[in-house]
Design an enzyme around this catalytic site. Sequence first.
Site, PDB file in Angstrom:
ATOM      1  CE1 TYR A  24      -3.840  -2.289   0.278  1.00  0.00           C
ATOM      2  CE2 TYR A  24      -2.608  -3.302   2.069  1.00  0.00           C
ATOM      3  CZ  TYR A  24      -3.653  -3.329   1.171  1.00  0.00           C
ATOM      4  OH  TYR A  24      -4.510  -4.390   1.155  1.00  0.00           O
ATOM      5  CG  HIS A 101      -9.826  -1.612  -5.097  1.00  0.00           C
ATOM      6  ND1 HIS A 101     -10.342  -1.954  -3.877  1.00  0.00           N
ATOM      7  CD2 HIS A 101     -10.841  -1.730  -5.985  1.00  0.00           C
ATOM      8  CE1 HIS A 101     -11.612  -2.273  -4.017  1.00  0.00           C
ATOM      9  NE2 HIS A 101     -11.947  -2.136  -5.291  1.00  0.00           N
TER      10      HIS A 101
END
Length: 153
Positions: A24, A101
């Site tokens: 991430y 996302h």
Amino acid sequence: MGKSILLINGPNLNLLGTREPHIYGSTTLADVEASSKAHAASLGATLETYQSNHEGAIVDRIQAARGNVDGIVINPGAYTHTSVAIRDALVGVDIPFIELHVSNVHAREPWRHHSYFSDKAAGIIVGLGVYGYKVAVEHVAVNFKSREEKAAL
């Protein structure tokens, strides 16, 4: 009048910057929210942010947006794969939305490949890291119709 955008982040996104940075990245949610607000403002739009780890709270926030925002950018996190309730709320308020996302969910575990939102989303942004937020905000600000424009149709 500029467009109004609601940015919703789902469960565990409050851990951006510290949770699995190899997936991430190291940018925090506070950084994402600040840069998203600044980018929206540069495009003449306003942006409100919301994050919750609780499905019902996200549903409540989506319902509260009805008639008040022109577009939603949502990163549903793990609820992508499980939440009919959030899907129904998004469909029920009739506000176009972008599904976002940070990671490429299609390059991850097979159970992450299914989304309850994708078939209803105006667009889907996957795997661009936190840069995806900028893309999503810009798309809503530039391409979505405002509430006033919709009323005139």
